[in-house]
Design a protein around this motif. Structure first.
Motif, PDB file in Angstrom:
ATOM      1  N   SER A  40      -3.054 -22.717 -27.005  1.00 55.94           N
ATOM      2  CA  SER A  40      -3.845 -24.304 -27.428  1.00 55.94           C
ATOM      3  C   SER A  40      -3.910 -25.189 -26.196  1.00 55.94           C
ATOM      4  O   SER A  40      -3.829 -25.861 -26.371  1.00 55.94           O
ATOM      5  CB  SER A  40      -3.674 -24.821 -28.895  1.00 55.94           C
ATOM      6  N   LEU A  41      -2.307 -25.361 -26.248  1.00 57.05           N
ATOM      7  CA  LEU A  41      -1.096 -26.557 -25.479  1.00 57.05           C
ATOM      8  C   LEU A  41      -1.767 -25.549 -24.180  1.00 57.05           C
ATOM      9  O   LEU A  41      -1.824 -27.258 -22.641  1.00 57.05           O
ATOM     10  CB  LEU A  41       0.171 -26.074 -25.384  1.00 57.05           C
ATOM     11  N   ARG A  42      -1.905 -24.908 -22.818  1.00 58.64           N
ATOM     12  CA  ARG A  42      -2.220 -24.194 -21.872  1.00 58.64           C
ATOM     13  C   ARG A  42      -3.816 -24.527 -21.936  1.00 58.64           C
ATOM     14  O   ARG A  42      -4.266 -25.778 -20.884  1.00 58.64           O
ATOM     15  CB  ARG A  42      -1.922 -22.843 -22.194  1.00 58.64           C
ATOM     16  N   GLN A  43      -4.260 -25.067 -22.568  1.00 58.28           N
ATOM     17  CA  GLN A  43      -6.533 -25.154 -22.501  1.00 58.28           C
ATOM     18  C   GLN A  43      -6.403 -27.037 -22.809  1.00 58.28           C
ATOM     19  O   GLN A  43      -7.321 -27.073 -22.731  1.00 58.28           O
ATOM     20  CB  GLN A  43      -6.812 -24.386 -23.410  1.00 58.28           C
ATOM     21  N   THR A  44      -5.741 -28.001 -23.038  1.00 63.06           N
ATOM     22  CA  THR A  44      -5.815 -28.801 -23.117  1.00 63.06           C
ATOM     23  C   THR A  44      -6.025 -29.758 -22.291  1.00 63.06           C
ATOM     24  O   THR A  44      -6.977 -30.149 -21.914  1.00 63.06           O
ATOM     25  CB  THR A  44      -4.002 -29.448 -24.013  1.00 63.06           C
ATOM     26  N   ARG A  45      -5.537 -29.045 -20.758  1.00 59.54           N
ATOM     27  CA  ARG A  45      -6.464 -30.198 -19.949  1.00 59.54           C
ATOM     28  C   ARG A  45      -7.365 -29.272 -18.655  1.00 59.54           C
ATOM     29  O   ARG A  45      -7.223 -29.445 -17.579  1.00 59.54           O
ATOM     30  CB  ARG A  45      -5.024 -29.831 -19.009  1.00 59.54           C
ATOM     31  N   GLU A  46      -7.945 -28.075 -19.759  1.00 56.27           N
ATOM     32  CA  GLU A  46      -8.468 -26.967 -18.942  1.00 56.27           C
ATOM     33  C   GLU A  46     -10.314 -27.312 -19.364  1.00 56.27           C
ATOM     34  O   GLU A  46     -10.280 -27.052 -20.616  1.00 56.27           O
ATOM     35  CB  GLU A  46      -8.251 -25.548 -19.231  1.00 56.27           C
ATOM     36  N   ASN A  47     -11.384 -27.121 -18.895  1.00 60.42           N
ATOM     37  CA  ASN A  47     -13.036 -26.622 -19.339  1.00 60.42           C
ATOM     38  C   ASN A  47     -12.683 -25.315 -19.235  1.00 60.42           C
ATOM     39  O   ASN A  47     -13.000 -24.764 -18.148  1.00 60.42           O
ATOM     40  CB  ASN A  47     -13.847 -27.426 -18.146  1.00 60.42           C
ATOM     41  N   VAL A  48     -12.797 -24.543 -20.443  1.00 60.04           N
ATOM     42  CA  VAL A  48     -12.089 -23.006 -20.464  1.00 60.04           C
ATOM     43  C   VAL A  48     -13.530 -22.790 -22.000  1.00 60.04           C
ATOM     44  O   VAL A  48     -13.424 -23.285 -22.838  1.00 60.04           O
ATOM     45  CB  VAL A  48     -11.118 -22.563 -20.389  1.00 60.04           C
ATOM     46  N   GLU A  49     -14.292 -21.359 -21.200  1.00 58.95           N
ATOM     47  CA  GLU A  49     -14.930 -20.846 -22.567  1.00 58.95           C
ATOM     48  C   GLU A  49     -14.144 -20.447 -23.524  1.00 58.95           C
ATOM     49  O   GLU A  49     -12.762 -20.100 -23.331  1.00 58.95           O
ATOM     50  CB  GLU A  49     -15.798 -19.847 -22.006  1.00 58.95           C
ATOM     51  N   LEU A  50     -13.897 -20.739 -24.535  1.00 55.17           N
ATOM     52  CA  LEU A  50     -13.544 -19.854 -26.102  1.00 55.17           C
ATOM     53  C   LEU A  50     -13.705 -18.694 -26.019  1.00 55.17           C
ATOM     54  O   LEU A  50     -14.522 -18.689 -26.707  1.00 55.17           O
ATOM     55  CB  LEU A  50     -13.467 -21.042 -26.704  1.00 55.17           C
ATOM     56  N   THR A  51     -13.407 -18.014 -25.672  1.00 59.55           N
ATOM     57  CA  THR A  51     -14.358 -16.367 -25.980  1.00 59.55           C
ATOM     58  C   THR A  51     -13.982 -15.769 -27.265  1.00 59.55           C
ATOM     59  O   THR A  51     -14.716 -15.535 -27.246  1.00 59.55           O
ATOM     60  CB  THR A  51     -13.727 -15.805 -24.906  1.00 59.55           C
ATOM     61  N   ASN A  52     -12.665 -15.991 -27.684  1.00 56.00           N
ATOM     62  CA  ASN A  52     -12.987 -15.386 -29.353  1.00 56.00           C
ATOM     63  C   ASN A  52     -13.942 -16.551 -30.348  1.00 56.00           C
ATOM     64  O   ASN A  52     -14.363 -15.532 -30.832  1.00 56.00           O
ATOM     65  CB  ASN A  52     -11.400 -15.441 -29.668  1.00 56.00           C
ATOM     66  N   PHE A  53     -14.014 -17.544 -29.911  1.00 53.46           N
ATOM     67  CA  PHE A  53     -15.332 -18.200 -30.279  1.00 53.46           C
ATOM     68  C   PHE A  53     -16.506 -18.096 -29.884  1.00 53.46           C
ATOM     69  O   PHE A  53     -17.382 -17.501 -30.469  1.00 53.46           O
ATOM     70  CB  PHE A  53     -15.194 -19.869 -30.052  1.00 53.46           C
ATOM     71  N   THR A  54     -16.583 -17.592 -29.183  1.00 49.72           N
ATOM     72  CA  THR A  54     -18.133 -17.173 -28.767  1.00 49.72           C
ATOM     73  C   THR A  54     -18.364 -15.513 -29.179  1.00 49.72           C
ATOM     74  O   THR A  54     -19.914 -15.791 -29.494  1.00 49.72           O
ATOM     75  CB  THR A  54     -18.154 -17.300 -26.924  1.00 49.72           C
ATOM     76  N   GLU A  55     -17.358 -14.656 -29.088  1.00 47.46           N
ATOM     77  CA  GLU A  55     -17.517 -13.354 -29.693  1.00 47.46           C
ATOM     78  C   GLU A  55     -17.795 -13.731 -30.947  1.00 47.46           C
ATOM     79  O   GLU A  55     -18.681 -12.984 -31.847  1.00 47.46           O
ATOM     80  CB  GLU A  55     -16.215 -12.702 -29.249  1.00 47.46           C
ATOM     81  N   ALA A  56     -17.176 -14.196 -31.075  1.00 45.14           N
ATOM     82  CA  ALA A  56     -17.130 -14.228 -33.523  1.00 45.14           C
ATOM     83  C   ALA A  56     -18.086 -15.337 -33.843  1.00 45.14           C
ATOM     84  O   ALA A  56     -19.098 -14.281 -34.626  1.00 45.14           O
ATOM     85  CB  ALA A  56     -16.034 -15.212 -34.458  1.00 45.14           C
ATOM     86  N   MET A  57     -18.358 -16.186 -33.482  1.00 41.44           N
ATOM     87  CA  MET A  57     -20.129 -16.876 -33.624  1.00 41.44           C
ATOM     88  C   MET A  57     -21.400 -16.165 -33.182  1.00 41.44           C
ATOM     89  O   MET A  57     -22.127 -15.496 -33.199  1.00 41.44           O
ATOM     90  CB  MET A  57     -20.451 -18.098 -32.689  1.00 41.44           C
ATOM     91  N   TYR A  58     -21.173 -15.038 -31.871  1.00 40.64           N
ATOM     92  CA  TYR A  58     -22.231 -14.242 -31.577  1.00 40.64           C
ATOM     93  C   TYR A  58     -22.406 -12.911 -32.251  1.00 40.64           C
ATOM     94  O   TYR A  58     -23.483 -12.780 -32.874  1.00 40.64           O
ATOM     95  CB  TYR A  58     -21.963 -13.363 -30.028  1.00 40.64           C
ATOM     96  N   SER A  59     -21.724 -13.014 -32.731  1.00 37.30           N
ATOM     97  CA  SER A  59     -21.271 -11.252 -33.479  1.00 37.30           C
ATOM     98  C   SER A  59     -21.737 -11.661 -34.872  1.00 37.30           C
ATOM     99  O   SER A  59     -22.888 -11.099 -35.949  1.00 37.30           O
ATOM    100  CB  SER A  59     -19.920 -10.762 -33.586  1.00 37.30           C
ATOM    101  N   ALA A  60     -21.740 -12.863 -35.671  1.00 38.23           N
ATOM    102  CA  ALA A  60     -21.672 -12.899 -36.916  1.00 38.23           C
ATOM    103  C   ALA A  60     -23.279 -13.549 -36.828  1.00 38.23           C
ATOM    104  O   ALA A  60     -23.772 -12.967 -37.715  1.00 38.23           O
ATOM    105  CB  ALA A  60     -21.229 -14.551 -37.230  1.00 38.23           C
ATOM    106  N   ARG A  61     -23.847 -14.261 -36.086  1.00 40.51           N
ATOM    107  CA  ARG A  61     -25.713 -14.043 -35.975  1.00 40.51           C
ATOM    108  C   ARG A  61     -25.844 -13.524 -35.849  1.00 40.51           C
ATOM    109  O   ARG A  61     -26.931 -12.880 -36.119  1.00 40.51           O
ATOM    110  CB  ARG A  61     -25.621 -15.205 -34.710  1.00 40.51           C
ATOM    111  N   GLU A  62     -25.087 -12.216 -35.359  1.00 39.14           N
ATOM    112  CA  GLU A  62     -26.313 -10.910 -34.945  1.00 39.14           C
ATOM    113  C   GLU A  62     -26.325  -9.739 -36.320  1.00 39.14           C
ATOM    114  O   GLU A  62     -27.801  -9.807 -36.189  1.00 39.14           O
ATOM    115  CB  GLU A  62     -25.514 -10.207 -33.349  1.00 39.14           C
ATOM    116  N   LEU A  63     -24.824  -9.818 -36.999  1.00 38.66           N
ATOM    117  CA  LEU A  63     -24.521  -9.693 -38.669  1.00 38.66           C
ATOM    118  C   LEU A  63     -25.661  -9.442 -39.438  1.00 38.66           C
ATOM    119  O   LEU A  63     -26.662  -9.617 -39.553  1.00 38.66           O
ATOM    120  CB  LEU A  63     -23.353  -9.683 -38.661  1.00 38.66           C
ATOM    121  N   ALA A  64     -25.675 -11.660 -39.401  1.00 34.69           N
ATOM    122  CA  ALA A  64     -26.880 -12.012 -39.742  1.00 34.69           C
ATOM    123  C   ALA A  64     -28.971 -11.432 -39.778  1.00 34.69           C
ATOM    124  O   ALA A  64     -29.507 -11.148 -40.802  1.00 34.69           O
ATOM    125  CB  ALA A  64     -27.420 -13.354 -40.254  1.00 34.69           C
TER     126      ALA A  64
END
Lengths: 296, 281
Positions: free
Chosen positions: B182-206
């Motif tokens: 979290s601290l490292r990403q404070t100054r970065e524009n970066v994809e939160l891959t764990n978020f993307t993967e979790a949301m992706y799989s949850a949508r697919e599951l539904a």
């Protein structure tokens, strides 16, 4: 308010000579084309105070599992655990609050009767484009019922058989299509039903997510609450069916609300409104519609 | 006020209105259970055009308990909540189908779906109109559909029939990042891959669950799919996904192409010339 006369202000307004109407311009135009001439905006009001239904209330009629409320739907539930403690909810009950339904019917019915009285005073044959509202005034225990519509005369048409104008929520093209389809509006049909859920231990645990500490496993339906929700909807529909007398209900609007009173207890209320319609000719099915694609 | 016009646009309709008001003098004929419907008159006419009629307003409700503590922080899917949502939907659908069967309907159309998730219970309410082929006898196997009367009649014309309401849900915990990340990403524009993967799989599951219910019902596909998603108001770290639609199957031998007619409306808004368009603006 006495039932024998309109308020003086209403009499003065209706006698002014100018017609008024709540119709939109398209609806107004469609009604003229159908031979319905607006004669006045008519309305009815009724302000009702709701009494207290809790402990000590004269309306509280189901404080034990052996009483069944004020008649109507009621069912009891018994604790499966045996004696646990004095605080344990060893019984529960769903019961229809007929006195609440009667009060709602009185409020809506009085407002509706006053709307029809105003329509009679204008010499109308019917009231179209009716809108009704019920809102709380000043505090939560006072509700005002307000019903408003446009009184019309059918050009060269028959006056209503009993002198009471027909009424409908519909107006304009929707009314024209209804009549073309072979249905004539008779009257508004509306009812409210109210069911009180007095939770027993299992309902209390399930609604608080605590059944699982008693050995329950997995997701589980809350039977007492489900039955109350189904019953309140069935009661409203049964009451409206009772008003139809062999006619049909068109454009039904069913709305429900529930107030959680804590620990699984709740009040569920359901209101059903629509227009009672009568078939006056055999139905001629229309041709299957032609699908179109707009090029704009 | 006179409404007479030199060219009366609808003389037949006026006669129909007079005929209809005269019929009010007759009493209603008791044909048994009266018809109740929340369809618009257009929908009722369209249903009749394809040989169907409304029978009764029907409802189905289910309230399912959710164990306390399931919304606490965790990772992955919140299985108990997903199961509760699925069970609530199935219970409500079964009850509306039972009411339809008792009313003599062959199916329910125009079903309004109301679903609320609370901390300790999930509520699902379904309200619609039971319909049947004109004059047909009652049937035990009924369908539930959220298609409007118009869409149902179009579907029938195209040779398809609804088989039921299919549904799927999934609840997941929003993934957490370590303090260092979290601290490292404070100054970065970066994809939160764990978020993307979790949301992706949850949508697919539904959606997968929704498709599975359609297959179980014998459907070949699902139309009018609605997807809702969002954080729970009482637990912002938990995100719920729900998808539902009407499962359909082909009844005719092949799909019946409807061949729509092209229509050029003549009521377009007036487009005024703007000088700026000459300069490419």
């Amino acid at each position: 308010m006495t039932d024998d006369a309109l308020p003086e202000a209403a009499q003065r307004r209706l006698a002014s000579g100018a017609f008024s109407s709540g119709l939109t311009i398209p609806d107004f135009s469609a009604c003229l084309a159908m031979g319905l001439r607006p004669v006045g905006l008519v309305q009815g009001f009724c302000v009702m105070k709701w009494s207290w239904y809790g402990a000590g209330s004269p309306y509280l009629q189901a404080s034990t599992p052996y009483s069944s409320g004020g008649g109507g739907y009621a069912e009891s539930y018994r604790c499966p655990h045996g004696f646990v403690s004095g605080d344990h909810r060893s019984w529960g009950q769903n019961y229809e609050q007929t006195w609440v339904e009667a009060a709602w019917a009185q409020g809506f019915g009085s407002a509706y009767a006053r709307l029809v009285d105003e329509a009679v005073a204008t010499g109308a044959h019917g009231v179209i484009g009716v809108v009704d509202t019920a809102r709380h005034l000043s505090d939560l225990a006072v509700t005002e019922f307000h019903i408003l519509g446009t009184a019309v005369v059918v050009e060269e048409g028959s006056p209503p058989p009993d002198g009471r104008p027909w009424t409908t929520y519909l107006a304009g093209q929707r009314l024209a299509k209804l009549i073309e389809a072979g249905f004539m509006p008779v009257a508004l049909a509306a009812a409210m039903s109210s069911v009180r859920v007095w939770a027993y231990c299992m309902t209390d645990y399930l609604m608080e997510g605590r059944n699982f500490t008693w050995g329950g496993a997995g997701a589980q339906e809350v039977d007492q609450v489900v039955r109350a929700h189904m019953a309140v909807r069935q009661l409203a529909r049964a009451q409206v069916r009772g008003q139809l007398g062999g006619d049909a209900l068109h454009g039904a609007r069913l709305t429900t609300s529930h107030r959680e009173l804590g620990e699984g207890d709740e009040v569920v209320e359901c209101t059903l409104r629509g227009t009672r319609v009568r078939r006056f000719k055999d139905f001629d099915p229309v041709e299957p519609p032609m699908p179109t694609v707009r090029l704009s | 006020m006179s409404t007479a016009t030199p060219a009366d646009p609808s003389p037949d309709l006026r006669a129909e209105v007079r005929r209809a008001t005269a019929a009010l003098a007759a009493t209603g004929h008791d044909h048994g259970r009266p018809v109740t419907s929340d369809l618009s008159i257009d929908e009722a006419l369209l249903l009749h055009a394809v040989g169907w009629e409304p029978v009764d307003l029907v409802c189905g409700v289910s309230v399912v308990s959710v164990p306390s503590g399931v919304w606490n922080w965790g990772s992955g899917e919140i299985v108990a909540a997903s199961q509760a949502q699925g069970l609530a939907f199935t219970g409500a659908a079964n009850r509306i189908a039972e009411e339809c069967g008792r009313a003599g309907g062959h199916g329910v159309v125009g079903v309004h779906v109301e679903s609320t998730v609370q901390r300790h219970h999930v509520d699902v309410e379904l309200v619609g109109t039971a319909v049947r082929p004109v004059g047909a006898a009652a049937k035990s196997d009924v369908f539930v559909s959220d298609l409007s009367g118009r869409d149902f009649s179009l579907l029938r014309q195209a040779g398809w029939i609804p088989v039921g309401l299919s549904y799927g849900a999934s609840f997941v915990y929003a993934p957490r990042r370590s303090a260092g990340t979290s601290l490292r990403q404070t100054r970065e524009n970066v994809e939160l891959t764990n978020f993307t993967e979790a949301m992706y799989s949850a949508r697919e599951l539904a959606m997968e669950r929704m498709q599975q219910t359609a297959i179980t019902m014998g459907g070949k596909g699902i139309v009018e799919v609605k997807v809702t998603e969002g954080p729970m108001p009482f637990a912002h770290h938990a995100i719920g996904f729900a998808a539902w639609g009407t499962a359909v199957r082909l009844e005719a031998e092949t799909h019946q192409y409807l061949r729509p007619k092209m229509v050029l409306p003549l009521d377009d808004a007036v487009v005024e010339f703007e000088a700026g368009s000459l300069r490419g603006q």
